[in-house]
Write a protein that holds these residues in place. Structure first.
Motif, PDB file in Angstrom:
ATOM      1  N   LYS A 410       1.434   5.212  22.811  1.00  0.00           N
ATOM      2  CA  LYS A 410       0.340   4.605  22.048  1.00  0.00           C
ATOM      3  C   LYS A 410      -0.307   5.671  21.177  1.00  0.00           C
ATOM      4  CE  LYS A 410      -0.649   0.812  25.128  1.00  0.00           C
ATOM      5  NZ  LYS A 410      -1.630   0.076  25.919  1.00  0.00           N
ATOM      6  N   GLU A 411      -0.610   5.288  19.907  1.00  0.00           N
ATOM      7  CA  GLU A 411      -1.233   6.247  19.000  1.00  0.00           C
ATOM      8  C   GLU A 411      -2.374   5.588  18.279  1.00  0.00           C
ATOM      9  OE1 GLU A 411       1.620   7.639  16.233  1.00  0.00           O
ATOM     10  OE2 GLU A 411       2.258   9.311  17.505  1.00  0.00           O
ATOM     11  N   LYS A 412      -3.384   6.413  17.931  1.00  0.00           N
ATOM     12  CA  LYS A 412      -4.492   5.910  17.114  1.00  0.00           C
ATOM     13  C   LYS A 412      -4.192   6.247  15.665  1.00  0.00           C
ATOM     14  CE  LYS A 412      -9.107   5.223  18.780  1.00  0.00           C
ATOM     15  NZ  LYS A 412     -10.423   5.776  19.074  1.00  0.00           N
ATOM     16  N   VAL A 413      -4.192   5.246  14.777  1.00  0.00           N
ATOM     17  CA  VAL A 413      -3.991   5.547  13.369  1.00  0.00           C
ATOM     18  C   VAL A 413      -5.162   4.980  12.578  1.00  0.00           C
ATOM     19  CG1 VAL A 413      -1.483   5.681  13.436  1.00  0.00           C
ATOM     20  CG2 VAL A 413      -2.586   3.479  13.048  1.00  0.00           C
ATOM     21  N   SER A 414      -5.547   5.723  11.530  1.00  0.00           N
ATOM     22  CA  SER A 414      -6.747   5.333  10.786  1.00  0.00           C
ATOM     23  C   SER A 414      -6.413   4.520   9.549  1.00  0.00           C
ATOM     24  CB  SER A 414      -7.537   6.577  10.391  1.00  0.00           C
ATOM     25  OG  SER A 414      -6.713   7.414   9.615  1.00  0.00           O
ATOM     26  N   GLY A 415      -5.138   4.438   9.211  1.00  0.00           N
ATOM     27  CA  GLY A 415      -4.777   3.657   8.026  1.00  0.00           C
ATOM     28  C   GLY A 415      -3.279   3.611   7.845  1.00  0.00           C
ATOM     29  N   ASP A 416      -2.889   3.079   6.691  1.00  0.00           N
ATOM     30  CA  ASP A 416      -1.485   2.805   6.423  1.00  0.00           C
ATOM     31  C   ASP A 416      -1.078   3.410   5.076  1.00  0.00           C
ATOM     32  OD1 ASP A 416       0.238   1.536   7.969  1.00  0.00           O
ATOM     33  OD2 ASP A 416      -0.146  -0.491   7.219  1.00  0.00           O
ATOM     34  N   LYS A 417       0.111   3.944   5.031  1.00  0.00           N
ATOM     35  CA  LYS A 417       0.681   4.350   3.744  1.00  0.00           C
ATOM     36  C   LYS A 417       1.438   3.173   3.155  1.00  0.00           C
ATOM     37  CE  LYS A 417       1.831   9.235   3.733  1.00  0.00           C
ATOM     38  NZ  LYS A 417       2.979  10.167   3.722  1.00  0.00           N
ATOM     39  N   PHE A 418       1.337   2.997   1.833  1.00  0.00           N
ATOM     40  CA  PHE A 418       2.135   1.937   1.221  1.00  0.00           C
ATOM     41  C   PHE A 418       2.459   2.324  -0.224  1.00  0.00           C
ATOM     42  CE2 PHE A 418      -2.245   1.104   0.294  1.00  0.00           C
ATOM     43  CZ  PHE A 418      -2.251   0.663  -1.016  1.00  0.00           C
ATOM     44  N   ILE A 419       3.438   1.653  -0.767  1.00  0.00           N
ATOM     45  CA  ILE A 419       3.809   1.892  -2.169  1.00  0.00           C
ATOM     46  C   ILE A 419       3.064   0.884  -3.034  1.00  0.00           C
ATOM     47  CG2 ILE A 419       5.711   1.956  -3.819  1.00  0.00           C
ATOM     48  CD1 ILE A 419       7.578   2.497  -1.449  1.00  0.00           C
ATOM     49  N   PRO A 420       2.242   1.364  -3.968  1.00  0.00           N
ATOM     50  CA  PRO A 420       1.489   0.420  -4.805  1.00  0.00           C
ATOM     51  C   PRO A 420       2.415  -0.450  -5.652  1.00  0.00           C
ATOM     52  CG  PRO A 420       0.596   2.651  -5.037  1.00  0.00           C
ATOM     53  CD  PRO A 420       1.885   2.767  -4.275  1.00  0.00           C
ATOM     54  N   HIS A 421       1.926  -1.609  -6.002  1.00  0.00           N
ATOM     55  CA  HIS A 421       2.610  -2.432  -6.991  1.00  0.00           C
ATOM     56  C   HIS A 421       2.074  -2.105  -8.375  1.00  0.00           C
ATOM     57  CE1 HIS A 421       4.424  -5.879  -4.384  1.00  0.00           C
ATOM     58  NE2 HIS A 421       4.728  -4.680  -3.928  1.00  0.00           N
ATOM     59  N   VAL A 422       2.877  -2.442  -9.380  1.00  0.00           N
ATOM     60  CA  VAL A 422       2.504  -2.124 -10.759  1.00  0.00           C
ATOM     61  C   VAL A 422       2.435  -3.402 -11.586  1.00  0.00           C
ATOM     62  CG1 VAL A 422       3.320  -1.036 -12.878  1.00  0.00           C
ATOM     63  CG2 VAL A 422       3.444   0.218 -10.730  1.00  0.00           C
ATOM     64  N   ILE A 423       1.298  -3.582 -12.263  1.00  0.00           N
ATOM     65  CA  ILE A 423       1.171  -4.660 -13.247  1.00  0.00           C
ATOM     66  C   ILE A 423       1.178  -3.987 -14.613  1.00  0.00           C
ATOM     67  CG2 ILE A 423      -0.169  -6.711 -13.912  1.00  0.00           C
ATOM     68  CD1 ILE A 423       0.279  -6.672 -10.917  1.00  0.00           C
ATOM     69  N   GLU A 424       2.051  -4.454 -15.494  1.00  0.00           N
ATOM     70  CA  GLU A 424       2.246  -3.762 -16.767  1.00  0.00           C
ATOM     71  C   GLU A 424       2.044  -4.658 -17.978  1.00  0.00           C
ATOM     72  OE1 GLU A 424       5.867  -1.161 -18.117  1.00  0.00           O
ATOM     73  OE2 GLU A 424       6.277  -3.230 -18.680  1.00  0.00           O
ATOM     74  N   PRO A 425       1.002  -4.418 -18.771  1.00  0.00           N
ATOM     75  CA  PRO A 425       0.979  -4.982 -20.123  1.00  0.00           C
ATOM     76  C   PRO A 425       1.601  -3.972 -21.081  1.00  0.00           C
ATOM     77  CG  PRO A 425      -1.229  -4.942 -19.105  1.00  0.00           C
ATOM     78  CD  PRO A 425      -0.331  -3.993 -18.337  1.00  0.00           C
ATOM     79  N   SER A 426       2.711  -4.346 -21.720  1.00  0.00           N
ATOM     80  CA  SER A 426       3.458  -3.432 -22.587  1.00  0.00           C
ATOM     81  C   SER A 426       3.504  -3.988 -24.011  1.00  0.00           C
ATOM     82  CB  SER A 426       4.879  -3.295 -22.034  1.00  0.00           C
ATOM     83  OG  SER A 426       5.699  -2.633 -22.944  1.00  0.00           O
ATOM     84  N   HIS A 427       2.994  -3.189 -24.952  1.00  0.00           N
ATOM     85  CA  HIS A 427       2.787  -3.690 -26.315  1.00  0.00           C
ATOM     86  C   HIS A 427       3.739  -3.038 -27.314  1.00  0.00           C
ATOM     87  CE1 HIS A 427      -0.904  -4.221 -24.112  1.00  0.00           C
ATOM     88  NE2 HIS A 427      -1.425  -4.961 -25.042  1.00  0.00           N
ATOM     89  N   GLY A 428       4.364  -3.861 -28.155  1.00  0.00           N
ATOM     90  CA  GLY A 428       5.131  -3.350 -29.283  1.00  0.00           C
ATOM     91  C   GLY A 428       4.196  -3.216 -30.475  1.00  0.00           C
TER      92      GLY A 428
END
Lengths: 568, 568
Positions: A410-428
């Motif tokens: 058993k371990e105490k953990v204070s949070g979680d690592k995660f990979i963020p998602h990306v929202i992209e507005p890309s303009h020509g």
């Protein structure tokens, strides 16, 4: 109806833009921005940059246009960024394969190379230049390739998008933003796409200008704070499985037409930006990507499209790219591109670990047993029944299950690592600029052209004319001109031809106001200021000129100039 | 004394700039501009652009970074833009040949390949990495090469300077400027130089940012109208044959040290620009190129240099390039890149022409005689005694002198065609930016860093702090923050750590002012504003904040804030 060739002809004649390298016969898909074009371009950039940075708190980066091969392996461009090409066995000319079969299929670029080939064979498609036989379609990678450094050096590519330069810098950004999500990063600059045979003027370029925003968000929270303020705003939507409709952003999110609040918010934000720089809202819509055209990793994707003489044309793509980009760069670079989410309170979790039996290891492995034990402890258990291979001092050693046990701790953990998602507005940017030109372009029956650019983006704000080139009118006009320029307002001084012709020249390039210095100026210090769109004129004092023009730029109605000046 | 590594370390730590592609091990000679760096860069660009366009009436262009081979053949870069390279026969590492012999010659890059080689042999120079044998020096072209279009395509290069993109467009510019000289054109953008082994941080990059101005002038008139206004200004000069001295620009022109008024004016203009963005005038000078380092076509060339921890470093080159560039492009493109000078009154000139004797040509050449006559008329006579070869319908025909005579005719001409000369101030933007950073960098004995950037160029103008994160102080601080941002002033909101630490963070990145919202703000609406360089503080009302900051940015002294507010 406006025709693109009218607009391009105006662009060239008056110094907005023209095909590059014309004295050397030109290079397809490359344009120069001339003095007026760059003014318009810089003004559009400024509106966009301020909206994202000052308005939404995004930060900006400016990275190199050349990248090493690994970056574009990770991004998928080395393998995927290609068009199918065919070449003539006779004249050697090359063509995009889908362009050869537009008469035989409604959506030829959705076909595989094999499907294209059989359609070509079935319809006996030949070289449009010489009638020669065409090769079967092959993949042609659209990145410009080069070599970094001497000799065979390192392979490099010109970036096909600015986005990768943001993703590879996720770590310093996350630190700069004090490890809090969401945060957004923009980049403005060149993108490159080595088109097989570019057509359509400014719409398909080999070297183009992009404005991209990448918003890093918690995958479990795609709500957006400011959504509440704009939830009743209406957008023109073309969902992937339906007809064009007008709908509020909140309804579209509730009905699941738009995937979530963040995409919806930036669709509205994009439509506001496009309107602000002069894209006609009546000729603008958001079209959702079909499942078949969406990248396999994208959760949702909408194109802001404008109606041009070429038809509906993508100006901006707004996509939820999920964790695709960061995951790939983690895979290729082994860098830790994650975010950390602290739990409200720390949690106790159970975890399986390997516990070496040092008492048995010692007699068997002697001096190596400590290192073997440590190596075992660092591994993640898979199956407690099977031998494990550990590497010690470069040697692979197979360890029988009798030397360890798998235990739950058993371990105490204070949070979680995660990979963020990306929202992209890309303009020509070039497409947006061309749309602004085409939507502003008006031509009367007698051929008189007025370019109704928004004052905020017009490259020249004021045309400045002395009525005559004598009697001190020129000196006076130059003074007014200098006053304006020193307060940062771009002007065009013109003393040749009739006043009517000078107005016409300014109307054609979209200058919103013209000021004429005449004999009355010498008497009482007043000049006329004329409005481009109404041709109305009022007289104001020269001392008030910079202030009046400043106020007009900030949205004062031309008819209210008198009122403004009285109010002082 | 400041060390470049201190500055680079600050740059990286605080988000000014950092080596690019670090997660993939980096690429030498490539940097990313982070959020603060791009703010500083954009502000420097804005000062420069306004000085040249609004101030001096220059126009701007923005062309492609890729050019076809012919452009760089004409410019001389395909043949001349190279460094001597040596490679190790053992480990294959490559080096700049001149870097291998710095111990044996004071100015090794002035040597020929052969001279370098004999110096290497004489001193038994080996590979610094592995001690292996080095190849003899060879030329290595420093342009990045690529292919435009499919297949073997067309060879293209990434531009080594932005200037060529201006020269190739001389014709549309001349038309745009209504065919009047002098006129100036600027271009801001990327340049590329495929360095063999880049060193020295931001000073020698493979991909860099340039700001170039090209002024087209009448070769017979290199005076400059505004020179009169600045003739007594003093510059630090290091002439090619002398010691460093301070001298007025007019004296330098009169004594022939600076070639003419136009170069002198733009040297002064450059020094004003550099001071304005924060280059220390005490660490700035103009060094004249030695005859040996000047391009063979240049009439005069001066480098604006700054003293950095690397030593004196070129920031700007100001050269009279004569007619070299346009002449070469005329030669390679056959385009008419000339200007026309109308005489005060039209002149009668005498000209030699060839007069065919049609009476003799007819019987001899029959049906071809008319075409032969016409061809003869179009030629310029050289020697009346010798036969002339004309081309008629693809056939070369030798015409005996008996068939024509050379006669002198009088003609009225209204002016002269000529090739303009070009005066070029060319700026290395990254070097200027790094100089601004190094000259602004101060470090106290206790390690406390203050970056004394000029407020005009500082990326963040105001740090905004709530004293505590409670009691409504945060909301109030956010309001002030938004007021500033909406008036176009960049801010940094910071609510973490002690006020002292927050000041320190802002001092380190060069933020000129900090505003703190405290409990008194809730009582009477006032906040403190603190000056970075003096650490002085005054209280002002929140309503006055945008106006006060605006006035400070326009040059108001911090001590005069009270006076300004009373004066209203």
């Amino acid at each position: 109806m406006v025709d693109a060739s009218d607009v391009l002809s105006l662009c060239k004649r008056r110094g907005y833009l023209w095909p590059a390298y014309e004295i050397y016969g030109g290079v397809a898909g490359m344009y120069d921005y001339g003095p007026l074009g760059i003014g318009l371009k810089n003004n559009i950039i400024e509106v966009w940059r301020n909206a994202y940075t000052l308005g939404e708190g995004f930060i900006e980066i400016d990275g190199p246009t050349i990248g090493p091969e690994m970056v574009f392996k990770a991004s998928g461009h080395v393998d995927e960024f290609s068009d199918a090409i065919v070449s003539c066995r006779g004249c050697q000319e090359s063509y995009r394969a889908d362009h050869m079969i537009t008469d035989y299929h409604p959506n030829p670029d959705s076909l595989s190379k094999e499907e294209m080939h059989s359609l070509m064979l079935k319809n006996d498609v030949k070289c449009p230049e010489c009638g020669g036989e065409l090769t079967p379609p092959e993949e042609f990678n659209l990145m410009f390739r080069t070599t970094i450094g001497p000799g065979s050096g390192r392979v490099g590519y010109l970036r096909p998008e600015t986005a990768q330069g943001i993703f590879v810098n996720y770590i310093p950004f996350y630190r700069y933003m004090r490890e809090k999500l969401p945060f957004g990063v923009i980049q403005i600059g060149r993108g490159y796409r080595n088109e097989i045979s570019p057509r359509q003027g400014m719409i398909r370029l080999r070297e183009f200008n992009m404005m991209e925003a990448e918003l890093f968000v918690d995958p479990e929270d795609k709500s957006w704070d400011a959504f509440e303020d704009i939830k009743d705003e209406i957008l023109n939507l073309v969902p992937q499985d339906g007809e064009e409709l007008k709908m509020s952003v909140s309804e579209a999110v509730e009905k699941g037409i738009i995937a979530h609040q963040t995409i919806a918010y930036f669709m509205w934000f994009t439509s506001e930006f496009l309107k602000m720089v002069g894209v006609d809202p009546e000729r603008m819509r958001f079209r959702q990507h079909l499942s078949s055209e969406m990248a396999h990793y994208a959760c949702d994707c909408w194109d802001a499209e404008a109606l041009l003489s070429y038809g509906w044309t993508e100006l901006v793509g707004i996509a939820d790219r999920g964790s695709w980009d960061l995951s790939r760069h983690i895979e290729y670079s082994k860098a830790d591109m994650t975010a950390f989410k602290r739990f409200d309170e720390s949690k106790e979790i159970e975890r399986e670990v390997i516990k070496p039996k040092f008492g048995l290891l010692g007699p068997e492995f002697k001096a190596k047993s400590a290192k073997i034990g440590k190596a075992l402890e660092e591994m993640t258990p898979s199956n407690a029944e099977e031998p494990i291979t550990v590497e010690v001092d470069g040697e692979n050693i197979v360890i029988d299950p009798k030397f360890f046990e798998v235990a739950t701790v058993k371990e105490k953990v204070s949070g979680d690592k995660f990979i963020p998602h990306v929202i992209e507005p890309s303009h020509g940017l070039d497409r947006i600029l061309f749309t602004v030109m085409e939507h502003a372009f008006t031509k009367k029956e007698d051929g008189y052209i007025v370019l109704k650019l928004k004052p905020e983006v017009a490259p020249i704000k004021v045309g400045l004319f002395p009525l005559m080139s004598r009697d001190g009118l020129e000196e006076k006009a130059m003074e007014v001109d200098e006053d304006l320029r020193l307060s940062g307002i771009s002007t065009y001084y013109d003393d040749s031809g009739s006043i009517g012709r000078r107005y016409a020249r300014m109307d054609e390039i979209g200058t919103p106001w013209c000021i004429t210095v005449d004999y009355e100026t010498l008497e009482n210090g007043t000049v006329t200021i004329r409005d481009r769109d109404t041709a109305e004129q009022v007289r104001i004092h020269t001392d008030d000129v910079p202030e009046v023009v400043g106020a007009l730029l900030y949205g004062l109605e031309f008819n209210d100039i008198g009122e403004m000046l009285e109010g002082e």
